[in-house]
Structures are given as C-alpha cells and as structure tokens.
Design a protein around this motif. Structure first.
Motif, mmCIF file in Angstrom:
data_model
loop_
_atom_site.group_PDB
_atom_site.id
_atom_site.type_symbol
_atom_site.label_atom_id
_atom_site.label_comp_id
_atom_site.label_asym_id
_atom_site.label_seq_id
_atom_site.Cartn_x
_atom_site.Cartn_y
_atom_site.Cartn_z
ATOM 1 N N LYS A 650 0.827 -1.172 0.000
ATOM 2 C CA LYS A 650 0.000 0.000 0.000
ATOM 3 C C LYS A 650 0.869 1.232 0.000
ATOM 4 N N LYS A 651 1.785 1.175 0.873
ATOM 5 C CA LYS A 651 2.657 2.329 0.946
ATOM 6 C C LYS A 651 3.381 2.521 -0.345
ATOM 7 N N PHE A 652 3.828 1.402 -0.785
ATOM 8 C CA PHE A 652 4.603 1.474 -2.006
ATOM 9 C C PHE A 652 3.757 2.085 -3.101
ATOM 10 N N ASN A 653 2.554 1.618 -3.153
ATOM 11 C CA ASN A 653 1.678 2.124 -4.188
ATOM 12 C C ASN A 653 1.346 3.574 -3.964
ATOM 13 N N SER A 654 1.329 3.905 -2.739
ATOM 14 C CA SER A 654 0.975 5.284 -2.452
ATOM 15 C C SER A 654 2.088 6.209 -2.876
ATOM 16 N N LEU A 655 3.218 5.653 -3.038
ATOM 17 C CA LEU A 655 4.312 6.507 -3.436
ATOM 18 C C LEU A 655 3.955 7.115 -4.771
ATOM 19 N N PRO A 656 4.358 8.276 -4.907
ATOM 20 C CA PRO A 656 4.035 8.961 -6.140
ATOM 21 C C PRO A 656 4.729 8.296 -7.295
ATOM 22 N N GLN A 657 4.014 8.198 -8.328
ATOM 23 C CA GLN A 657 4.649 7.617 -9.491
ATOM 24 C C GLN A 657 4.673 8.720 -10.513
ATOM 25 N N TYR A 658 5.793 9.076 -10.882
ATOM 26 C CA TYR A 658 5.873 10.204 -11.784
ATOM 27 C C TYR A 658 5.874 9.768 -13.210
ATOM 28 N N SER A 659 5.180 10.498 -13.974
ATOM 29 C CA SER A 659 5.142 10.104 -15.365
ATOM 30 C C SER A 659 6.390 10.618 -16.026
ATOM 31 N N PRO A 660 6.675 10.000 -17.084
ATOM 32 C CA PRO A 660 7.865 10.381 -17.815
ATOM 33 C C PRO A 660 7.791 11.840 -18.132
ATOM 34 N N LEU A 661 6.627 12.236 -18.425
ATOM 35 C CA LEU A 661 6.463 13.628 -18.776
ATOM 36 C C LEU A 661 6.955 14.473 -17.639
ATOM 37 N N THR A 662 6.569 14.035 -16.519
ATOM 38 C CA THR A 662 6.965 14.801 -15.369
ATOM 39 C C THR A 662 8.456 14.967 -15.366
ATOM 40 N N PHE A 663 9.070 13.856 -15.593
ATOM 41 C CA PHE A 663 10.516 13.930 -15.548
ATOM 42 C C PHE A 663 11.030 14.829 -16.630
ATOM 43 N N ASP A 664 10.358 14.674 -17.727
ATOM 44 C CA ASP A 664 10.835 15.485 -18.823
ATOM 45 C C ASP A 664 10.753 16.928 -18.417
ATOM 46 N N LYS A 665 9.600 17.205 -17.912
ATOM 47 C CA LYS A 665 9.405 18.584 -17.516
ATOM 48 C C LYS A 665 10.468 18.985 -16.544
ATOM 49 N N LYS A 666 10.608 18.086 -15.633
ATOM 50 C CA LYS A 666 11.574 18.425 -14.621
ATOM 51 C C LYS A 666 12.903 18.686 -15.225
ATOM 52 N N ASN A 667 13.205 17.809 -16.089
ATOM 53 C CA ASN A 667 14.514 17.984 -16.658
ATOM 54 C C ASN A 667 14.572 19.351 -17.263
ATOM 55 N N THR A 668 13.531 19.579 -17.973
ATOM 56 C CA THR A 668 13.503 20.840 -18.651
ATOM 57 C C THR A 668 13.611 21.956 -17.665
ATOM 58 N N SER A 669 12.726 21.858 -16.755
ATOM 59 C CA SER A 669 12.691 22.948 -15.811
ATOM 60 C C SER A 669 14.024 23.053 -15.126
ATOM 61 N N VAL A 670 14.471 21.958 -14.750
ATOM 62 C CA VAL A 670 15.733 21.977 -14.057
ATOM 63 C C VAL A 670 16.762 22.613 -14.927
#
Length: 869
Positions: A650-670
């Motif tokens: 449950k906990k594990f599942n509760s962990l946020p799962q980031y979409s690739p997009l997110t990462f992409d964005k992040k990368n970008t943003s970063v």
DNA sequence: CTGAATGAAAT
DNA sequence: ATTTCATTCAG
C-alpha cells in the motif's frame, strides 16, 4: 557428523535413501549451523530497499513501457536520471518510505547485518552458503508479539528464528510440500534450485523437520503412529483444501478445528525451531523424518486420490483436474469425520509408503522419493553471491547446475509437476503454466484478472462470472473491492467445482483482459509475458513480478493492469491454499477478514506506520512461504500475504509515481533553472534511450580501444564530462554551438546523475588493464568513452541523430570504427562523446512519445568522418 | 549469473 | 575508501 554429511551432496539416491539422505542433510545442516554461520548464511533476509530502489521498482515499468526495447540496464539508467532530477521533496517520499521500511525491517530483524560476509564459511562452499539469501524479511519473531526481543535466538545477531524458515520443505513432508508448492508457484524456477541444495539450510532443515514432525502430531492431535497419522493428515489436508477451494470465506465452521490446531502448531513450530537452536536431532530427527516422510506420502496420496477422483484417468500426467473438485465432492466435515476419500483408490495405497495407485499417482508418490535426489542436486540456486564469492565459486565449481535453476528442469521429477499443480490448484493442469489458479484468488484485492492465457480455448460456462469479474476488476483497480471479488471467487469456485476444468474460467478472464490490454498502449510487456508463459513453465514467477510492476504502473494507467493480476491472483490462490492448510495462520486470519473486506480496513489502520504487528505478521506468514524463494521473493506484492506486505504494498503504491512527462518537464525545468539552454532540450527530447546509448558505448569502446585513450580514471574526466555532459537534445546539439554547450555543460553536470559517476571497482579496474595491444579492456573503453563525452562539446551535429532505432541501426552497421586509424584525434573522440551526450541528454529528457527523429542519419558515417579528422 | 543505477551499511 | 547487496530482467 556434520562434516560427512554436509560435504557432499548425494547426487541421487534411490528411494530408500530418502531417509538417509535426509538424515545426512540434517546432519549437514547441523554442522553448518554449528559452524556458526548459522545466521548469516542461513537464510538471511534480504536487505531492505533503499529509496532509489523503491523508486526504481515503482517506475521501472513506466520506463519500460516507454521504451519497450530497452533492457533493464537501460531502464536503470533512465531511472537514475529521473531520480537525479527528482526534486528533493519528491525524493523525500521515497526516502522516507525506505527508512520506514528499513526501520521496520530492523525491528523485525534486530541483529541484521547488511553485510554478513565476514564469515566465510569455508563450508562446503556451495551448499550451505548457497541459499543463503532467503527472503527478505526474515521472519519472525513471534507473530503475536513482535518485538525483537522475542526473537529467541540471539545466538548470533542474525536471526535465529530463521531456522524454521530455513527448513527445507522438501524434507519436511506433506506440509512442506504444500509450502513448496506455494513457493513453487511463486517462483517456479527457484524451487528446483532450492530443492537441490539441500545443503543450504541444513541446520534449519533439520530443525524444521523435528518441528514439522511435532506439528504433524499436533495436527493429528493424536500421537498415533505415523501410519495412522497419515490418514488423519490426509483427511485434514483434504478438508483444508476443500475449504480453501470451496470457500474461502465463510464458513466458519469447517475449519475451526483444523484451522485452529494447524495454526497454532505452526507458530509453535516456528518457535520450537527457533528455540531449539540445534536440537539434538539425532533421535528426533529420525522420528521426524520418518514421520515427515510418511506425512509427505500421505499428502501425495491424498492428492493422488483427489486426482483420481476427479479424473478417472490417472494416466495423464496432466490431466486437467482440479483440486477443488475434490473439495466439491467431499464435504470437509465428512472428510474429517470419516475419510471416505478414495473414490479412486488409493487411500490404502497412500497409506503405504509406496504409493501408488496409478502411474500418475506413482508419479506423485515418486516425488517423495525423488525429493531427496533433487535436494542432492547441485543447486544453482540463484542466490547471488550471498556469501560472497565463495559461494559463487562453489557453484561454478559444481558447474553444471546452473541452468537448472533457471528453469526448473527438475521437471524430471514429477514432484515438480505435482507441486506446481498443487500450487496452481490444478493438479492435472500441471504442465500448463499459464493458467492462473482458479482458486481463491481474490483474497486480496487486487488481482483478479488473469490474462495470460491468450488462448481462450473453450470457455465453459461461467460467463456471468466473467462479467462480474470484469466489473470487479475494474472496481478493484480503482479500489479494491473485496466483496465482489469474493463473490466472484465463490462463483468461480462453484463453477470449477461443477466442472473439472477450471482452466476455462481463467481463460475467460484472460480473454477479457486482452481486450483491455489491447486498448492500452502498454501492453507489450504483457503480451510478451503471456506468450512466454505459455511457452515456458517457470513463467509464473515472472508473470507475478510483472504483475507487480504492472500494478505500480497501473496507478498511472489503470487500464493496463489487467494482465498481471492474474498472476497475482494465482499467488493469492496459493497462499490461500496454504492458509487453509493451516500453514499460514496469520494469512488465514487475513483472508478471513479480508473476505469481509477487512483488508482495506486493516490497511487503513496501519496505514500510517508500519506496525510492529504488521511486520511481524507479515514476516510470519510471508516468511514461510517465501523461504524457499531465495532470490526473488517478491513478497510485497503477493496478494495474500500478510499485513505487512499489504502495508508495504500500500505504501509502495501510495508513493508517487511520476510520469515520464513529469521527468521530462523536470529535466527541462531543471535545465532551465540551471541554464537557459535547456529549454530547447526539453522540447526536443525524445525517447532515445539508454539502450541505444549502451550500444553506442560498445561501439565507442571499440573505437576507443583502437586508439587507446589513456585515461584510466574517469575522475579526471569526470570534470570534463561534467562539463560537457549536457543533455542537450539532438536538435539542440546540432543547432547549438559549442559555446552553448559549455553552458549546458554545467547544467549537464547537474543532471549528470550518476551514471558514470561511480568508480569502477577495483576488481573491475584490474580487469581493465590494458592489453598488450595497448587496448583497454572494455571497462576502460567505457571510461574512455566517457572522456570523450566530456569533450563532446564538439560539433557533431549529426550524431544527435541517433535515436533509439537509428542508433541501433547505426550500431549494427557500425563496426566501421575498427577500420579507423589507430590514432583517433581528440576531436574525433569528442565527437563520439557528443553523440553519447546527445544520447544522454535525450534520455534524460526523454519523452514518451516516440516520434521523432529519424531524420537524422546514421551516425556511423559521421563518426567515421570524425575519426578521419 | 551479469550488469546498470543509487544508497545504506559494513569492512 | 571500498565492497556488498537490495530490485529488475534481458542477455
């Protein structure tokens, strides 16, 4: 004593040997234990995952979805990139969870040492050590109480209790068989290995036996002689099975006794085993053995009977009989009272050790006899190097065995098939790996869907159920709805009972699921998986694993989930069975509760923190079954596992799962944050990926090797790399002038994450030594490559082209480099590096979308050109 | 069984 | 400072 016994593994022995073998095994075990490694080598729990691993586990599936072709390594790289870009805050969640996990783990295993090592037990190398790694959570402290204190055996720091866990199921007898089955199901392949290496847990086994013996007695209640016991056992077993198959839910009644005594005994067993660190075994052991042996036989016999009953034709190895049927035809109560079992026959036969009713039955019986041999087999076991290299060496030495581990080749022995069947719940079906178990699947929530069987075959009846299931599934996906599931289960069961072919049901499900999958994009895995399953026997484990992943993924994309669940359900079924048998008390409790829907509640209750209880619980329940598993246990996800697992899940599942997009964005943003240039990157990013990168590496390596760069150490390069490493996307790179590159370089450095960060190990480095030619070993090459990357600033625009495919293609063709002149110029290297960088950059940014650039032409040429320069 | 990554722990 | 090992699973 020990010395003699343990040292060798009896390769194969006849039936008679069984006892003997066991004895030896015990001794051996004892010896091992005594040696002192006990804890360590025994069955060490697996260390808890760290934040990054949790993250990987949670996101790997996503990565793979995006890049189906990417292998795990590549995925790992990407994950590392993601991880790197993940904001601290986000990371924190994982970190926290990891910490919790770790804390809980430590609580459960007070003396746990991450690195057992030190002891290098000389031991017989392979054996004892072999299995060392058991499953993650070592188990148990008492279920009732958790505290570590309980742990009885403080002997060494490691967990003493393990003994029980360690016990070798094969040796144990019927019960063990069940466990085995469960495990088998879980990890089909591993099982074989386990069996073989009796060695591993000698001591443990030993204990286990005696304990088991006691258990048997308890269960039977009467201390009768073994023979009689057998019957009882049989009955009980059947009853339990019946229960399980028949219901998991309800009924109360039937099993109370059974359940009751079985359960408590189990605990006792555990305690006993743990408490008696090393029993004097000699006496006990013999008795135990014989008793166990008989027990085992009984079990087999009973099963055989069932089979017979169900299927008139025993002959078929894998007739599609269902265990459940047996339940159907017999009432638990009746059974209990008087076993009338044997429609088919064998009761008597069963009683006699020989067994045997029909050929098929013989097979079943055989297993028992054979079991020992299996044990004797070498074991490749997966355990990695648990004890360090020694074990490995040993394994290697033994050599041959390895493969066995992968697939349970042990198939030779019918035992395996039997076990599997049992595990699956379908005796006859045995061979078909795919079908999930019809059984009780649902105990938990999640997994009702079976998708594997691609073929729908006939789907017999149960249409209704299907629909219901579907619905249920959906619901489950969203939220786990136990009730419905339960209902469905029941229905299924009924159906199954009605027909011997439970398979159909499964198929139905599968059929359905496919649709869903079809809809979803990500199914590739699933499909492949499915195919595999059909093809290979051991697939179940994998399937399960995948299921897990899938679940994780599901969160994001629920749709996809369908397929894996089936596996899970299988698992659940197994567990259920076990529970019903009384093997897993805690589970049973859960199951019962779960049916009512408690699962959720329980989870919610504990949600906050890992409760000691939970852990304990989980460990207890989980550990048993898993012990065998060694390497892969996958506890967490298991459906029916204890609270702990649930919580974990449950906990594990509760962990946020980031979409690739997110990462992409992040990368970008970063990137943006860090540098302005990054913007471009983000947009352009594409899915290129690690794989290509890796391939490139290879190529590069070659090239590099040619002119042998010099840099042994990346360190120096690191800086450079950092500088250059910009994640710039292809396009950008092309466009981007070197100057920008520099800027980006910094950013890149930030992004750099780790991939190349880590230094090579000494050993590896050693390995790297240059060859006479002056070439570098592969590792070196890599490094060189890295260096080159550093320099990459260069303007090789074209390189950027490499996309996944493009790269591959390029790679394939490439080779050309070899022809290149030995003296590569730095510039050339730089270019190469650039390519890599590009790659990396893309990767980092990577977007799911694939499109892209294929415009770029193959870089190979470019490379060459560069080289020429 | 190896590897690719990160991290925690042990040596 | 260096090693182990935890997860995953294609090679």
């Amino acid at each position: 004593m020990k010395g003699g016994g343990r040292g060798k593994e009896p390769p194969v022995e006849g039936e008679g040997t069984v006892l003997c073998v066991q004895t030896e095994g015990k001794e051996a075990a004892c010896g091992a234990v005594e040696e002192g490694e006990e804890d360590t080598s025994e069955q060490r729990a697996r260390r808890p995952m760290n934040a990054f691993l949790l993250f990987c586990k949670r996101h790997r599936s996503l990565v793979r979805q995006e890049h189906p072709r990417l292998d795990n390594r590549g995925a790992t790289k990407i994950l590392a990139d993601w991880w790197a870009v993940l904001e601290p805050k986000e990371k924190q969640k994982y970190t926290d969870m990891a910490k919790e996990y770790k804390d809980a783990f430590m609580k459960a295993n007070p003396g746990y040492k991450w690195c057992p090592t030190t002891n290098k037990p000389v031991k017989s190398s392979s054996q004892a050590v072999g299995n060392a790694r058991k499953k993650v959570w070592s188990f148990p402290t008492n279920p009732t109480k958790d505290p570590p204190v309980t742990k009885k055996v403080p002997k060494t720091d490691n967990k003493p209790q393990l003994n029980f866990a360690m016990a070798d199921p094969t040796k144990m007898g019927g019960l063990s068989l069940l466990l085995l089955a469960g495990e088998h199901a879980l990890t089909a392949r591993e099982l074989s290995s386990n069996t073989s290496p009796a060695v591993v847990t000698n001591a443990t086994k030993h204990h286990g036996k005696s304990a088991l013996f006691q258990l048997a007695e308890i269960s039977s209640n009467t201390h009768r002689p073994p023979a009689e016991c057998k019957q009882e056992e049989e009955e009980s077993t059947l009853g339990s099975l019946a229960e399980s198959s028949g219901n998991s839910v309800p009924g109360p009644a039937v099993s109370p006794k059974n359940h009751g005594h079985a359960a408590s005994p189990l605990f006792q067993l555990a305690e006993i085993s743990s408490s008696t660190s090393k029993p004097s075994v000699s006496d006990g052991k013999q008795c135990g053995q014989s008793a166990l042996f008989q027990l085992a036989e009984m079990c087999l016999a009973s099963e055989a009977e069932k089979r017979g009953a169900l299927c008139p034709q025993p002959a078929g190895d894998s007739a599609p009989v269902l265990p459940e049927d047996s339940s159907t035809h017999m009432d638990p109560m009746d059974q209990r009272d008087s076993p009338d079992l044997p429609p088919s026959a064998p009761s008597s036969s069963s009683s006699s050790s020989s067994s045997s009713t029909s050929p098929s039955s013989s097979a079943s019986s055989t297993p028992t006899d054979k079991t020992p041999p299996l044990l004797s087999q070498p074991k490749n076991v997966k355990k990695k190097k648990k004890d360090c290299k020694e074990s490995l060496k040993a394994d290697k030495t033994q050599g041959s065995v390895k493969k066995a581990s992968k697939k349970r080749q042990s198939s030779e022995s019918d035992l395996d098939s039997v076990i599997e069947a049992v595990a699956k719940g379908t005796w006859g079906a045995g061979e078909t790996p795919r079908k999930k178990a019809r059984v009780p699947v649902s105990d938990k929530s999640p997994s009702p869907e079976p998708q594997h069987s691609p073929k729908k075959k006939t789907k017999p009846k149960v249409k209704k159920p299907l629909k219901a299931k579907e619905e249920a599934l959906e619901e489950e996906e969203e939220e786990e709805e136990e009730e419905e599931v339960v209902v469905q289960k029941e229905e299924e069961e009924e159906e199954d009972g009605g027909k011997p072919q439970d398979l159909p049901v499964v198929k139905e499900e599968s059929a359905i699921s496919p649709k869903r999958d079809g809809v979803e994009a990500p199914c590739e895995k699933t499909d492949s998986l499915v195919g595999r399953e059909d093809m290979e026997p051991h697939s179940p484990l994998e399937a399960l694993v995948k299921c897990e992943e899938r679940d994780a993924a599901d969160i994001k994309t629920p749709e996809s989930c369908g397929s894996r669940k089936s596996e899970r359900s299988c698992k659940g079924a197994l567990y259920k069975t076990l529970v019903s048998e009384g093997m897993l008390t805690s589970l049973r409790a859960n199951v019962d509760r779960g049916k009512r829907g408690s699962i959720r509640g329980s989870v919610s209750d504990q949600e906050g923190a890992w409760t000691d209880e939970a852990w304990t619980f989980a460990q207890t329940s989980a550990s048993n079954p898993k012990k065998l598993k060694k390497s892969k246990s996958k506890d967490e996800t298991a459906p029916g596992l204890g609270k702990l697992e649930e919580e974990f899940e449950k906990k594990f599942n509760s962990l946020p799962q980031y979409s690739p997009l997110t990462f992409d964005k992040k990368n970008t943003s970063v990137a943006k944050k860090k540098k302005p240039c990054s913007t471009i990157l983000a947009d352009q990013v594409k899915p290129t990926k690690g794989s290509s990168a890796s391939q490139k590496k290879t190529l590069f390596h070659k090239i590099v090797s040619k002119y042998k760069h010099k840099k042994e150490k990346p360190n120096t390069l690191d800086k450079a790399i950092a500088v250059c490493q910009s994640p710039v996307p292809e396009a950008v790179q092309k466009d981007t002038p070197c100057g920008q590159v520099a800027l980006e370089a910094q950013r890149a450095a930030d992004m750099l994450v780790g991939s190349q960060k880590r230094k090579a190990r000494k050993s590896k480095i050693t390995h790297l030594v240059r060859t006479a030619d002056g070439r570098l070993s592969p590792a070196e090459e890599d490094k060189a490559k890295e260096l080159s990357q550093d320099k990459d600033e260069k303007p090789c625009t074209e390189e950027s082209l490499c996309n996944e495919e493009g790269c591959y293609a390029a790679v394939d063709r490439r080779d050309a480099p070899e022809g290149l002149p030995a003296f590569f110029s730095l510039a050339a290297l730089a270019e190469v590096a650039a390519m890599e960088n590009v790659h990396r950059g893309q990767r980092a940014v990577s977007l799911p979308s694939e499109g892209q650039a294929k415009d770029m032409s193959p870089q190979t040429p470019v490379l060459i050109s560069c080289a020429d320069q």
